[in-house]
Design an enzyme around this catalytic site. Structure first.
Site, short mmCIF file in Angstrom:
data_model
loop_
_atom_site.label_atom_id
_atom_site.label_comp_id
_atom_site.label_asym_id
_atom_site.label_seq_id
_atom_site.Cartn_x
_atom_site.Cartn_y
_atom_site.Cartn_z
N THR A 14 0.57 -1.15 0.04
CA THR A 14 -0.04 0.08 0.18
C THR A 14 0.84 1.31 0.01
O THR A 14 0.53 2.34 -0.57
CB THR A 14 -0.90 -0.04 1.16
OG1 THR A 14 -1.82 -1.12 1.08
CG2 THR A 14 -1.87 1.19 1.27
N SER A 61 0.88 -7.48 -0.78
CA SER A 61 1.87 -8.60 0.12
C SER A 61 0.85 -9.92 0.42
O SER A 61 1.49 -10.96 0.82
CB SER A 61 2.36 -8.07 1.36
OG SER A 61 1.17 -7.88 2.37
N THR A 94 1.59 -4.61 4.20
CA THR A 94 1.39 -4.90 5.55
C THR A 94 0.86 -6.20 5.87
O THR A 94 0.87 -6.63 6.91
CB THR A 94 0.54 -3.74 6.23
OG1 THR A 94 -0.72 -3.81 5.76
CG2 THR A 94 1.09 -2.41 6.30
N ASP A 95 -0.07 -6.69 5.01
CA ASP A 95 -0.82 -7.86 5.14
C ASP A 95 0.21 -9.16 5.64
O ASP A 95 -0.25 -9.92 6.60
CB ASP A 95 -1.61 -8.49 4.11
CG ASP A 95 -2.84 -7.78 3.63
OD1 ASP A 95 -3.05 -6.66 4.72
OD2 ASP A 95 -3.60 -7.82 2.84
N1 ASP Z 1 -2.93 -5.45 1.05
C1 ASP Z 1 -1.81 -4.61 1.21
C2 ASP Z 1 -0.62 -5.24 1.43
O1 ASP Z 1 -0.51 -6.14 2.11
C3 ASP Z 1 -2.14 -3.86 2.59
C4 ASP Z 1 -0.95 -2.97 3.16
O2 ASP Z 1 0.03 -2.74 2.34
O3 ASP Z 1 -1.35 -2.33 3.76
O4 ASP Z 1 0.07 -5.19 0.29
#
Ligand code: ASP
Length: 313
Positions: A14, A61, A94-95
């Site tokens: 993200t 991710s 973050t995932d």
């Molecule tokens: N779905 C995104 C990822 O993990 C969420 C994020 O980065 O906050 O790439």
């Protein structure tokens, strides 16, 4: 004083995301902006450190695979071996950030700081958190206090240790929580010399009321060399699973009891682990226990020696 040189490895997330205009700004696509664009959006970064950067992936991710971990590991190992580089920052979604961070925590050598960061809001959000997180991550990677701590994560400008952090909330800037403060962290590169050119398949099987045993046989038939059981309570194995687990064990599959609760799962406390030949996760959550087991199996651990390879069990 000479500037530190910090190398940035970008994998998407993200932090590099942009809103999808068709969704009215509700949805966004991760991993759109290049690392150079992200660096250019952080005023003052060049005053903190000399920066170099490479874009190796551009993924959400949720789609990162063990093969991607190996690519990140190869790039991180070679950057850390470069005497001109003082520390590493890895941009990541973050995932699954806690999984990549823990994988690197076990497979990189101690010493130079390694800091992962990302963002909860996409790069084109009016209050994007990515630029401040990137600045905080570079600052931490350039700071002597981050040496010999193992892999760290900075989110919401707060440092965490890879061993203890997890994503606890789906939304909001305070999405990550740690069970212990990052200052207490120690390096744990117990697999830093393992030649991980491939990682064995290890599956996680969730325990819940009525969970079917057929999934155990299906995982073994699909080639799993290890099973992490994300069980209820203190790692309680359903009676209906026992015959399939016995078959898996006879096929040489490593079986590790973990819990869907915060832990710990204590060896021999709630099951006859030694008699069954099962491993236990201690306080490692199932996704991190899976990573430890994958690396232990990749390092040719088997039987009793496997237990000795696994962290804090
Ligand atoms: N779905 C995104 C990822 O993990 C969420 C994020 O980065 O906050 O790439």
């Amino acid at each position: 004083m000479a500037h530190s040189r910090i190398h940035i490895i970008a994998t998407g997330g993200t932090i590099a995301g942009e809103a999808d205009p068709a969704s009215g700004g509700v949805r966004y696509t991760a991993g759109v902006r290049s690392v150079d664009t992200l660096i250019a959006a952080v005023p003052g970064l060049a005053e903190v450190a000399d920066i170099s950067a490479e874009q190796i992936l551009a993924l959400d991710s949720k789609d990162i695979t063990p093969a991607d971990w190996l690519l990140i590991l190869t790039c991180a190992r070679s950057s850390l071996a470069d005497p001109a580089i003082d520390g590493l920052v890895i941009l990541h979604g973050t995932d699954t950030m806690e999984e990549t961070a823990y994988f690197l925590h076990l497979s990189l050598p101690a010493g130079k700081p390694v800091v992962l960061t990302g963002a909860m809001r996409p790069a084109d959000h009016p209050q994007a958190d990515g630029p401040a997180n990137l600045l905080a991550a570079v600052r931490l990677a350039a700071d002597d206090t981050a040496q010999d701590k193992g892999v760290l994560v900075v989110m919401n400008q707060t440092p965490h240790a890879a061993r203890w952090l997890g994503k606890a909330r789906t939304t909001g800037l305070e999405a990550f929580e740690s069970s212990r403060p990052w200052h207490d962290a120690r390096p744990d590169g117990r697999f830093h010399e393992v030649d991980v050119s491939a990682l064995p398949r290890v599956n996680i099987l969730p325990g819940y009321a009525g969970a079917p045993a057929e999934l155990i046989d299906a995982c073994v038939a699909a080639g799993a060399r290890g099973l992490v059981l994300a069980l209820t309570g203190h790692g309680s194995v359903p009676a209906a699973w026992l015959p399939a687990l016995r078959r898996a064990k006879e096929d040489g599959v490593a079986i590790l009891r973990a819990s869907r609760c915060a832990g710990p799962v204590i060896h021999n406390a709630n099951a006859d682990d030694d008699a069954q030949g099962w491993l236990t996760a201690g306080d490692l959550p199932p996704p991190k226990a899976r990573i430890a087991l994958m690396l232990a199996l990749a390092g040719n651990g088997s039987g009793d020696t496997l237990h000795a390879h696994l962290p804090e069990l």
